[in-house]
Design a protein around this motif. Structure first.
Motif, PDB file in Angstrom:
ATOM      1  N   HIS A   1     -16.018   0.723  -2.170  1.00 55.62           N
ATOM      2  CA  HIS A   1     -15.550   2.101  -1.851  1.00 55.62           C
ATOM      3  C   HIS A   1     -14.996   2.955  -3.046  1.00 55.62           C
ATOM      4  CE1 HIS A   1     -12.689   5.062  -0.172  1.00 55.62           C
ATOM      5  NE2 HIS A   1     -13.220   4.840   0.999  1.00 55.62           N
ATOM      6  N   ASP A   2     -15.450   3.970  -3.133  1.00 57.81           N
ATOM      7  CA  ASP A   2     -15.329   4.803  -4.439  1.00 57.81           C
ATOM      8  C   ASP A   2     -13.733   4.980  -4.681  1.00 57.81           C
ATOM      9  OD1 ASP A   2     -17.918   5.443  -4.849  1.00 57.81           O
ATOM     10  OD2 ASP A   2     -17.693   7.514  -3.740  1.00 57.81           O
ATOM     11  N   VAL A   3     -12.845   4.666  -3.782  1.00 60.91           N
ATOM     12  CA  VAL A   3     -11.398   4.799  -4.086  1.00 60.91           C
ATOM     13  C   VAL A   3     -10.800   3.294  -4.153  1.00 60.91           C
ATOM     14  CG1 VAL A   3      -9.124   5.836  -3.526  1.00 60.91           C
ATOM     15  CG2 VAL A   3     -11.421   7.231  -3.259  1.00 60.91           C
ATOM     16  N   ASP A   4     -10.938   2.674  -2.948  1.00 60.41           N
ATOM     17  CA  ASP A   4     -10.329   1.586  -2.638  1.00 60.41           C
ATOM     18  C   ASP A   4     -10.766   0.210  -3.213  1.00 60.41           C
ATOM     19  OD1 ASP A   4      -8.626   3.197  -0.905  1.00 60.41           O
ATOM     20  OD2 ASP A   4      -9.767   2.473   0.936  1.00 60.41           O
TER      21      ASP A   4
ATOM     22  N   VAL B   1     -15.478  -9.979   3.603  1.00 65.44           N
ATOM     23  CA  VAL B   1     -15.038  -8.579   3.447  1.00 65.44           C
ATOM     24  C   VAL B   1     -13.587  -8.640   3.289  1.00 65.44           C
ATOM     25  CG1 VAL B   1     -15.060  -5.932   4.372  1.00 65.44           C
ATOM     26  CG2 VAL B   1     -17.055  -7.828   4.723  1.00 65.44           C
ATOM     27  N   LEU B   2     -13.174  -7.891   2.295  1.00 67.40           N
ATOM     28  CA  LEU B   2     -11.696  -7.533   2.075  1.00 67.40           C
ATOM     29  C   LEU B   2     -11.353  -5.983   2.628  1.00 67.40           C
ATOM     30  CD1 LEU B   2      -8.776  -8.537   1.056  1.00 67.40           C
ATOM     31  CD2 LEU B   2      -9.476  -7.633  -1.260  1.00 67.40           C
ATOM     32  N   LYS B   3     -10.492  -5.658   3.455  1.00 66.44           N
ATOM     33  CA  LYS B   3     -10.476  -4.555   3.920  1.00 66.44           C
ATOM     34  C   LYS B   3      -9.021  -4.344   4.594  1.00 66.44           C
ATOM     35  CE  LYS B   3     -12.280  -0.821   6.850  1.00 66.44           C
ATOM     36  NZ  LYS B   3     -13.465  -0.552   7.818  1.00 66.44           N
ATOM     37  N   LYS B   4      -7.963  -3.743   3.441  1.00 64.76           N
ATOM     38  CA  LYS B   4      -6.742  -3.373   4.042  1.00 64.76           C
ATOM     39  C   LYS B   4      -6.332  -1.918   3.801  1.00 64.76           C
ATOM     40  CE  LYS B   4      -5.080  -7.899   2.683  1.00 64.76           C
ATOM     41  NZ  LYS B   4      -4.066  -8.783   2.102  1.00 64.76           N
ATOM     42  N   GLN B   5      -5.471  -1.417   4.854  1.00 66.31           N
ATOM     43  CA  GLN B   5      -5.233  -0.038   4.829  1.00 66.31           C
ATOM     44  C   GLN B   5      -3.880  -0.167   5.271  1.00 66.31           C
ATOM     45  OE1 GLN B   5      -7.646   2.339   3.812  1.00 66.31           O
ATOM     46  NE2 GLN B   5      -5.689   3.513   3.238  1.00 66.31           N
ATOM     47  N   SER B   6      -2.962   0.407   4.381  1.00 65.90           N
ATOM     48  CA  SER B   6      -1.140   0.600   4.731  1.00 65.90           C
ATOM     49  C   SER B   6      -0.638   1.641   4.127  1.00 65.90           C
ATOM     50  CB  SER B   6      -0.734  -0.579   4.423  1.00 65.90           C
ATOM     51  OG  SER B   6      -0.907  -0.957   2.945  1.00 65.90           O
TER      52      SER B   6
ATOM     53  N   GLN C   1      -7.438  -1.267   0.204  1.00 62.40           N
ATOM     54  CA  GLN C   1      -7.976  -2.250  -0.561  1.00 62.40           C
ATOM     55  C   GLN C   1      -9.495  -2.610   0.037  1.00 62.40           C
ATOM     56  OE1 GLN C   1      -5.568  -5.900  -0.888  1.00 62.40           O
ATOM     57  NE2 GLN C   1      -4.490  -4.870  -2.617  1.00 62.40           N
ATOM     58  N   PHE C   2     -10.491  -2.517  -0.872  1.00 66.68           N
ATOM     59  CA  PHE C   2     -11.727  -2.754  -0.119  1.00 66.68           C
ATOM     60  C   PHE C   2     -12.689  -3.529  -1.120  1.00 66.68           C
ATOM     61  CE2 PHE C   2     -16.213  -2.242   1.016  1.00 66.68           C
ATOM     62  CZ  PHE C   2     -16.349  -2.468   2.215  1.00 66.68           C
ATOM     63  N   ALA C   3     -13.353  -4.475  -0.452  1.00 70.87           N
ATOM     64  CA  ALA C   3     -14.656  -5.486  -1.531  1.00 70.87           C
ATOM     65  C   ALA C   3     -15.490  -6.011  -0.422  1.00 70.87           C
ATOM     66  CB  ALA C   3     -13.849  -6.451  -2.476  1.00 70.87           C
TER      67      ALA C   3
END
Length: 253
Positions: free
Chosen positions: A134-137, A57-62, A67-69
């Motif tokens: 994710h629809d946006v990320d 899982v790739l999950k970054k929020q800044s 970014q999500f996968a």
């Protein structure tokens, strides 16, 4: 001459080691080219020996866009010589179709650098079986980066193995020297596959790791009083014995 990207060396070809020594001497004497010579580097490769299921899982929020996968795949050994094969088994749109090629590209961008010694990775399959987005990320870049991370983690879990090139060596020697020749081949981890008498000549066929064949021609000439000859050609890649892996990786690090 041929530049080999796998080893970073330029190699020259010849009939035997003496022929190569003469070529190097000619380059120095007639063309004033200083040549630094040494044993050719062995083009080792890596593979895996166990099937595993892995989720990355790739999950970054800044601040801005995140970014999500999320990728779930099965990594498994492939048949020898089949290389890398990719399969998409996603059902129900867990990962949109447009993102699937990015997963494949992420793997392809990673397979030139294995986790053992940084050698190219061969003969394995990737089957994508699940995941989320994710629809946006989510986009092609997030899935490509996620796949690159997943590849390295999967390799570590799938019991990576080191592979070495094996050469088919054919020796024609007078019968009097056959025992010395077979002994020499065995000492180089060679496996004798055939011995056939042809009059006073013995043909010996063996499979030998290329890393143990440097200096072979000169040694054969010496042990047979110059009466034996040999040819060799690439046969296949084979797993390096566990007892030698650490030694090889230490020398090539």
């Amino acid at each position: 001459m041929l530049f080999r990207s796998e080893t970073g060396q330029t190699t020259i070809a010849g009939m035997e080691e003496l022929h190569l020594e003469i070529k190097v001497d000619i380059m120095k004497r007639e063309y004033d080219v200083e040549v630094v010579t040494g044993k050719p580097q062995v083009a080792y490769k890596e593979s895996i020996s166990q099937e595993i299921r892995h989720q990355e899982v790739l999950k970054k929020q800044s601040g801005g866009a995140g970014q999500f996968a999320d990728i779930v795949w099965i990594m498994a050994p492939n048949e020898q010589g089949k290389g890398y094969e990719f399969k998409n088994s996603i059902k129900g749109g867990a990962i949109p179709k447009e993102f699937i090629p990015a997963i494949d590209k992420g793997v392809q961008a990673s397979l030139n650098t294995g986790v053992l010694g940084g050698y190219p990775v061969i003969d394995f399959t990737i089957e994508v079986v699940d995941g989320s987005y994710h629809d946006v990320d989510s986009n092609t870049d997030t899935f490509r980066i996620c796949a690159m991370k997943a590849f390295r983690e999967s390799m570590k879990l799938a019991k990576p193995i080191l592979l070495e090139p094996i050469m088919k060596v054919v020796v024609n020697t007078p019968t009097d020297f056959a025992g010395d020749v077979t002994g020499a081949l065995s000492s180089k981890r060679g496996q004798i596959s055939k011995m056939e008498a042809k009059g006073k000549i013995q043909e010996i066929v063996a499979e030998v790791p290329i890393g143990n064949l440097f200096g072979w021609e000169n040694g054969l000439r010496s042990m047979s009083q110059g009466k034996a000859n040999s040819t060799m050609e690439f046969s296949h890649y084979a797993k390096v014995p566990e007892s030698l892996v650490e030694e090889i990786l230490g020398k090539t690090a």
